[in-house]
Every structure is written in C-alpha cells, then in structure tokens.
Write a protein that holds these residues in place. Structure first.
Motif, PDB file in Angstrom:
ATOM      1  N   GLY A  43      -4.292  15.675   2.174  1.00  0.00           N
ATOM      2  CA  GLY A  43      -5.008  14.434   1.862  1.00  0.00           C
ATOM      3  C   GLY A  43      -6.508  14.565   1.917  1.00  0.00           C
ATOM      4  N   PRO A  44      -7.216  13.468   2.191  1.00  0.00           N
ATOM      5  CA  PRO A  44      -6.631  12.155   2.422  1.00  0.00           C
ATOM      6  C   PRO A  44      -5.934  11.627   1.167  1.00  0.00           C
ATOM      7  N   GLU A  45      -4.753  11.073   1.374  1.00  0.00           N
ATOM      8  CA  GLU A  45      -3.980  10.543   0.250  1.00  0.00           C
ATOM      9  C   GLU A  45      -3.449   9.160   0.611  1.00  0.00           C
ATOM     10  N   SER A  46      -3.427   8.292  -0.418  1.00  0.00           N
ATOM     11  CA  SER A  46      -2.915   6.935  -0.217  1.00  0.00           C
ATOM     12  C   SER A  46      -1.514   6.827  -0.778  1.00  0.00           C
ATOM     13  N   GLY A  47      -0.708   6.030  -0.131  1.00  0.00           N
ATOM     14  CA  GLY A  47       0.663   5.819  -0.583  1.00  0.00           C
ATOM     15  C   GLY A  47       1.200   4.559   0.065  1.00  0.00           C
ATOM     16  N   LEU A  48       2.518   4.484   0.107  1.00  0.00           N
ATOM     17  CA  LEU A  48       3.161   3.274   0.609  1.00  0.00           C
ATOM     18  C   LEU A  48       4.059   3.591   1.789  1.00  0.00           C
ATOM     19  N   VAL A  49       4.154   2.667   2.707  1.00  0.00           N
ATOM     20  CA  VAL A  49       5.286   2.697   3.644  1.00  0.00           C
ATOM     21  C   VAL A  49       6.038   1.385   3.488  1.00  0.00           C
ATOM     22  N   MET A  50       7.331   1.474   3.581  1.00  0.00           N
ATOM     23  CA  MET A  50       8.161   0.276   3.546  1.00  0.00           C
ATOM     24  C   MET A  50       8.161  -0.319   4.947  1.00  0.00           C
ATOM     25  N   LEU A  51       7.685  -1.555   5.064  1.00  0.00           N
ATOM     26  CA  LEU A  51       7.687  -2.219   6.370  1.00  0.00           C
ATOM     27  C   LEU A  51       9.067  -2.815   6.615  1.00  0.00           C
ATOM     28  N   ARG A  52       9.541  -2.655   7.832  1.00  0.00           N
ATOM     29  CA  ARG A  52      10.866  -3.178   8.153  1.00  0.00           C
ATOM     30  C   ARG A  52      10.805  -4.283   9.194  1.00  0.00           C
ATOM     31  N   GLY A  53      11.698  -5.240   9.020  1.00  0.00           N
ATOM     32  CA  GLY A  53      11.888  -6.271  10.025  1.00  0.00           C
ATOM     33  C   GLY A  53      13.307  -6.160  10.546  1.00  0.00           C
ATOM     34  N   ALA A  61      18.088  -3.689  10.892  1.00  0.00           N
ATOM     35  CA  ALA A  61      16.814  -3.573  10.169  1.00  0.00           C
ATOM     36  C   ALA A  61      16.992  -3.981   8.712  1.00  0.00           C
ATOM     37  N   PHE A  62      15.952  -4.568   8.149  1.00  0.00           N
ATOM     38  CA  PHE A  62      15.926  -4.776   6.699  1.00  0.00           C
ATOM     39  C   PHE A  62      14.531  -4.459   6.171  1.00  0.00           C
ATOM     40  N   ASN A  63      14.478  -4.154   4.876  1.00  0.00           N
ATOM     41  CA  ASN A  63      13.203  -3.809   4.251  1.00  0.00           C
ATOM     42  C   ASN A  63      12.483  -5.083   3.867  1.00  0.00           C
ATOM     43  N   LEU A  64      11.274  -5.239   4.401  1.00  0.00           N
ATOM     44  CA  LEU A  64      10.533  -6.480   4.191  1.00  0.00           C
ATOM     45  C   LEU A  64       9.654  -6.388   2.950  1.00  0.00           C
ATOM     46  N   GLY A  65       9.015  -5.269   2.760  1.00  0.00           N
ATOM     47  CA  GLY A  65       8.087  -5.079   1.651  1.00  0.00           C
ATOM     48  C   GLY A  65       7.183  -3.924   2.017  1.00  0.00           C
ATOM     49  N   GLU A  66       6.428  -3.433   1.038  1.00  0.00           N
ATOM     50  CA  GLU A  66       5.633  -2.240   1.313  1.00  0.00           C
ATOM     51  C   GLU A  66       4.202  -2.585   1.732  1.00  0.00           C
ATOM     52  N   ALA A  67       3.526  -1.584   2.278  1.00  0.00           N
ATOM     53  CA  ALA A  67       2.108  -1.719   2.608  1.00  0.00           C
ATOM     54  C   ALA A  67       1.414  -0.434   2.177  1.00  0.00           C
ATOM     55  N   THR A  68       0.134  -0.544   1.808  1.00  0.00           N
ATOM     56  CA  THR A  68      -0.598   0.682   1.494  1.00  0.00           C
ATOM     57  C   THR A  68      -0.988   1.358   2.803  1.00  0.00           C
ATOM     58  N   VAL A  69      -0.909   2.673   2.798  1.00  0.00           N
ATOM     59  CA  VAL A  69      -1.389   3.459   3.942  1.00  0.00           C
ATOM     60  C   VAL A  69      -2.137   4.680   3.391  1.00  0.00           C
ATOM     61  N   THR A  70      -3.002   5.240   4.237  1.00  0.00           N
ATOM     62  CA  THR A  70      -3.697   6.472   3.858  1.00  0.00           C
ATOM     63  C   THR A  70      -3.549   7.450   5.004  1.00  0.00           C
ATOM     64  N   ARG A  71      -3.262   8.699   4.659  1.00  0.00           N
ATOM     65  CA  ARG A  71      -3.056   9.692   5.714  1.00  0.00           C
ATOM     66  C   ARG A  71      -3.875  10.939   5.412  1.00  0.00           C
ATOM     67  N   ALA A  86      -3.256   5.285   8.554  1.00  0.00           N
ATOM     68  CA  ALA A  86      -3.628   3.900   8.835  1.00  0.00           C
ATOM     69  C   ALA A  86      -3.365   3.036   7.614  1.00  0.00           C
ATOM     70  N   LEU A  87      -3.110   1.766   7.859  1.00  0.00           N
ATOM     71  CA  LEU A  87      -2.941   0.808   6.770  1.00  0.00           C
ATOM     72  C   LEU A  87      -4.222   0.763   5.939  1.00  0.00           C
ATOM     73  N   GLY A  88      -4.062   0.530   4.655  1.00  0.00           N
ATOM     74  CA  GLY A  88      -5.226   0.426   3.780  1.00  0.00           C
ATOM     75  C   GLY A  88      -5.429   1.685   2.964  1.00  0.00           C
ATOM     76  N   ARG A  89      -6.585   1.755   2.306  1.00  0.00           N
ATOM     77  CA  ARG A  89      -6.803   2.849   1.368  1.00  0.00           C
ATOM     78  C   ARG A  89      -8.128   3.570   1.616  1.00  0.00           C
ATOM     79  N   ASP A  90      -8.530   3.680   2.879  1.00  0.00           N
ATOM     80  CA  ASP A  90      -9.812   4.303   3.196  1.00  0.00           C
ATOM     81  C   ASP A  90      -9.613   5.787   3.524  1.00  0.00           C
ATOM     82  N   GLY A  91      -9.880   6.633   2.529  1.00  0.00           N
ATOM     83  CA  GLY A  91      -9.674   8.073   2.689  1.00  0.00           C
ATOM     84  C   GLY A  91     -10.642   8.695   3.681  1.00  0.00           C
ATOM     85  N   ALA A  92     -11.905   8.277   3.617  1.00  0.00           N
ATOM     86  CA  ALA A  92     -12.918   8.865   4.504  1.00  0.00           C
ATOM     87  C   ALA A  92     -12.580   8.582   5.962  1.00  0.00           C
TER      88      ALA A  92
END
Lengths: 151, 369
Positions: A43-53, A61-71, A86-92
């Motif tokens: 990376g740093p690369e942005s992608g998605l994680v599926m948030l679960r409730g 568990a069930f899949n609630l919806g996705e969130a952007t993350v950057t790693r 971390a959540l969001g799209r901040d590569g730096a």
C-alpha cells in the motif's frame, strides 16, 4: 503474559492512530524529528471492509454494509514490520501509522512515541468524548411526579 | 427490446455540460464545500451512506453535491463507486451495547438504567420554520452536565432476566452470514440476509410498509423497546498480526422493537422482537426496518401470511431503490421497435373492431326500422 501486554499496547496505539486527525498526527510526528529509512511492503491502498452487526444486538452475525478503509505495511532497516488500517481513504496517514507501528516494535522507541504522540492524542480524543458524554447527559430526562392536591 | 441507435452523441455531450452548469447554479453564489455538506446536511449524508451501503461521509457528501441533492441519484453513485474497490475482509461484529451513546430512549420503561437520553432530536420541536436560519447567527454549544457515568443497559437485558422476551443467542461462530452482494438472491432468505437487505433498503418504502403493519396489515403490536444512536468501535481481524485491529468508529442507529407474544404448549409466552440497525443517525429508518423485520418473521413464528409486509419476496425484491429506479427509469430508453410492434397490434385490433361494427350495423338499422 508479556506477549499479551505487548498486543494490548499495540492495539491501544492502533486505536488512537486510527481515530486521530491526520493533521495532528503529522504535527506530533514532525515534532519528534524521526525519519527512519523504510521499505513499503504493501500500500497504502484503499478498499472495503464489510461491517457486521448481530441479529437483535446479541445474536448471530449479519452483514450490515461496507466501509472504506486504507491500509499500509512497512519494513524498517532493522527488520521491524509495521501495519496500519483505518477507516477512510487517507493513504499518507496509513503509511505514517504503519511506520509508527514498526518503530514501536523497539521498546525504547515505543516508550518515546507513546509519551510524545499517543498519550497526548489519546487525552485529546478522551476529552472530546467526555464533552459529548456530558452534552448527552444534559439531555437526560429527570422525571418528577406531580403531587395532586387534596380531593 | 432495445436496438442500437446511432446519433445523439453531440446532444448527450451538451446535455451533460448543461447539467454541470445547472448543478453549479448562479456563479455569484459560493460553491458548496464537502465539509459544509458533511457537517450541515449530516442526516442527508447518513441516508446516502446507509442506502448506498458504504460508510464514508466524505464520499456521500461528494455524491450529494454531484447529484444536485437528489439522494437516490447520490445513493446510485455511491453504489457504483463501491464496486471499484477491492474487499479487504469483514469486521468483527460490532458491539452496540458498548456504544458511545448520543441518544437513547425507551417507550417501555420510564426509569431504566442509563436513563432517557434525548440527544440531538427533532422530537418535541414545534416544527415552525426558523427564520433565523436564513442568516448565520451564532449558535451556542450544547449544555453539559457532569454526571457520574451510568452504563446504558439494554431493554432486552431487563426483560430477558425474567424470560419475558425472546433472546438472540449467538449461533455457531463458524457459520458465515450470507452476503447479498456476493450471492444471488434465493428465497427464502435467512434473517441475516434479510437484515442486510433491509438496512440498505429505501427509507420511504420501509416506512410505508412499517406503517401498514401498524394499520392492521400484519398486525404485530409494536413498542419502541429501545432506540439508541451513537458510535461503536470497529475491529478487523488481521491475519498478519493474529489479532483484531481497531480501525476507528462508526455512528449507528439501533432499534429494538418489542412485539406481541409467541408461546407454545412447551414454551411459556414471551415478547418477540424486531431489529433495526442502520448507518448514521436515522431512527425513522431503524424503526421502519425493525417493524419490517418483525413482520417478515411471520413464518418462523407460525403466523399466517396475510399481508405484503410479511412476504419476503415482495419486501426484499422491492426495497432496493437503486434496483427500483433502474427498472422504472429504464422506460426512458429507446423502445422504438417494441413500440412499433404494439402500434401494429393496436392498428390490427382497431381494424377488426371496425369490421365487426360494420357487420353489426346493418342489423341494428333493420331493428330500428
């Protein structure tokens, strides 16, 4: 036991790094004057994680919806590897967080970083939480019972 | 049927240029910033995140700006953007009982541990337009009250102690919940997949269906057991590290609807529950979702399926506003050949009709004479 304490400290640090503002992180980092030579592993690369409730809050568990993350992952000259996500799209911010995580694999550097960066940021985040908590507390309903006169 | 139609490129280019112009509007008015949208139109942003099924405030704000405030168009943009990103994995299930609560109310108990916390609510406002907002008057920060921090307990924990309410126990952790993004929809769906679908479903559609259950279509006699809004920690398991990494917090709205009873010869009657959980601050949506979730459990709870909100194929197939708008709006695409065929058909039918009329006309004349 020591390994557990190490993991707990690392998680705590990661939690602060994930939540802090990028500008504040950079400011404190610049104050330390460290500039370790490092190699990017990922990376740093942005992608998605599926948030679960959980069904009903406590069930399966069930899949609630996705969130952007950057790693990001980095390796220092001494071989220490650091990771950040971390959540969001901040590569730096992700890259800097990974460098900090790598540096903290050295216990002496970890003490310095915890004292100079993590502790003040945590205190700021906690203050903000406390303000919100108190603002919410001010909207708490205080019920009182109307006393009826003699009839 | 669609046919390849050539032409119109210049018209389309110019239409899009005109759209950009109209979107910007009067140039003497300052352009909106994404921060302004995210901060001051926050509930619109929340709706786009929730129905776009993507938690990212800034992207949702961008989508609202680009869509000129058309929220369904903005949701469409977010859904499309989502498909361009790789999926890194899944979070650990969030713990809503550990929520940093900004609002929590219950219509079942007046005095429950943690209290009734109104938070930033429209409830009890008089719904009078505030002319002051036409300007930029200074706004005071919220009052603060330094209370001893009391944990905010769940309604289910209070009723559950006496066995008065059904409990949701954790299933086998090895079992993966289905994902409507990755598997084709086959009915009947598991409750987990229904909840995923409802959580990103159209607020208006779910609201209307939920309302219909209150009016007697699939009567389930609900109480708002608990509504809570606040931030929860998100953790993602990292295979490199071997533990779950905290990646930040998201704001969620949760609704526990308490409904009438289910019992059997073996089990004593107890309250049943409907559940709602959505991104951001949206209790109307979370409540509607909980009403629909409960109605959709009809079969599981041995109730007769008599109304649309209980029919999962009806509810789930129509609750997605991106799908719905796609199919409704596709009617704008050229259907020239289809229409020509229908035109031919209606002409033939009219010719037949005229012929029949002509045949019966002499008889009628005779009868009249």
């Amino acid at each position: 036991m020591e390994a557990e304490a190490h993991i707990a400290a690392r998680k705590n640090r990661m939690s602060v790094l994930a939540r802090c503002k990028a500008g504040r992180l950079q400011e404190l980092w610049d104050g330390l004057g460290l500039s370790p030579v490092h190699r990017t592993l990922r990376g740093p690369e942005s992608g998605l994680v599926m948030l679960r409730g959980r069904v009903g809050g406590t069930g399966e568990a069930f899949n609630l919806g996705e969130a952007t993350v950057t790693r990001a992952s980095v390796k220092l000259e001494d071989g220490s590897v650091g990771h950040a996500m971390a959540l969001g799209r901040d590569g730096a911010k992700a890259r800097l967080s990974a460098i900090i995580d790598a540096l903290c694999q050295n216990l002496e550097t970890a003490v310095l970083i915890d004292a100079e960066m993590i502790a003040p940021m945590r205190a700021e985040l906690e203050r903000a939480d406390e303000t919100r908590r108190q603002q919410t507390a001010a909207t708490r309903v205080d019920f009182f019972t109307m006393v009826r006169g003699e009839d | 049927m669609y046919v390849a139609v050539k032409g119109g490129e210049a018209a389309i280019d110019n239409a899009h240029r005109l759209l950009a112009d109209r979107r910007r509007g009067d140039r003497s008015v300052p352009a909106l910033t994404l921060d302004q949208i995210a901060e001051q139109l926050a509930l619109g942003v929340d709706r786009v995140m929730s129905e776009g099924s993507l938690y990212d405030r800034r992207l949702a704000a961008l989508a609202i700006k680009q869509a000129r405030g058309d929220l369904i168009e903005a949701i469409f943009l977010v859904r499309a953007y989502r498909t361009t990103l790789p999926r890194f994995g899944c979070s650990e299930p969030v713990d809503t009982s550990a929520m940093m609560v900004e609002r929590r109310i219950s219509a079942c108990y007046k005095d429950l541990p943690g209290g009734q916390l109104l938070g930033p609510t429209f409830d009890y406002t008089h719904r009078l337009l505030d002319e002051e907002l036409d300007g930029d008057a200074e706004v005071e920060p919220g009052h603060q009250r330094a209370d001893a921090h009391e944990p905010v307990s769940r309604i289910a924990d209070i009723l559950g102690g006496e066995g008065l309410i059904e409990e949701d126990l954790e299933q086998s952790p090895l079992e993966e919940p289905g994902d409507i993004n990755q598997t084709p929809m086959e009915f009947p769906l598991s409750r987990a997949m229904r909840l995923q679908s409802l959580s990103r479903g159209d607020e208006g559609f779910l609201l209307a269906l939920g309302y219909s259950t209150q009016r007697g279509y699939a009567r389930s006699h609900p109480f708002a057991g608990e509504i809570r809004i606040g931030e929860v920690e998100v953790e993602v398991f990292s295979p490199e590290l071997g533990f779950a990494v905290p990646v930040g917090r998201v704001q969620l709205t949760e609704c526990q609807m308490v409904n009438q009873f289910k019992g059997s010869a073996k089990a004593a009657p107890q309250f049943t529950r409907g559940y709602g959980l959505v991104f951001g601050q949206s209790e109307r949506k979370a409540m509607a979702m909980a009403l629909c979730d409960r109605a959709l459990r009809a079969e599981e709870l041995g109730e007769d399926i008599v109304a649309p909100p209980q029919d999962q194929e009806f509810v789930i197939s129509h609750c997605d506003n991106v799908q719905a708008t796609g199919f409704v709006e596709h009617l704008k695409l050229p259907h020239y050949v289809d229409f020509q065929a229908e035109l031919g058909l209606v002409r033939a039918m009219r010719a037949e009709h005229a012929e029949r009329q002509a045949e019966s006309l002499p008889d009628m004349k005779e009868a009249a004479e």
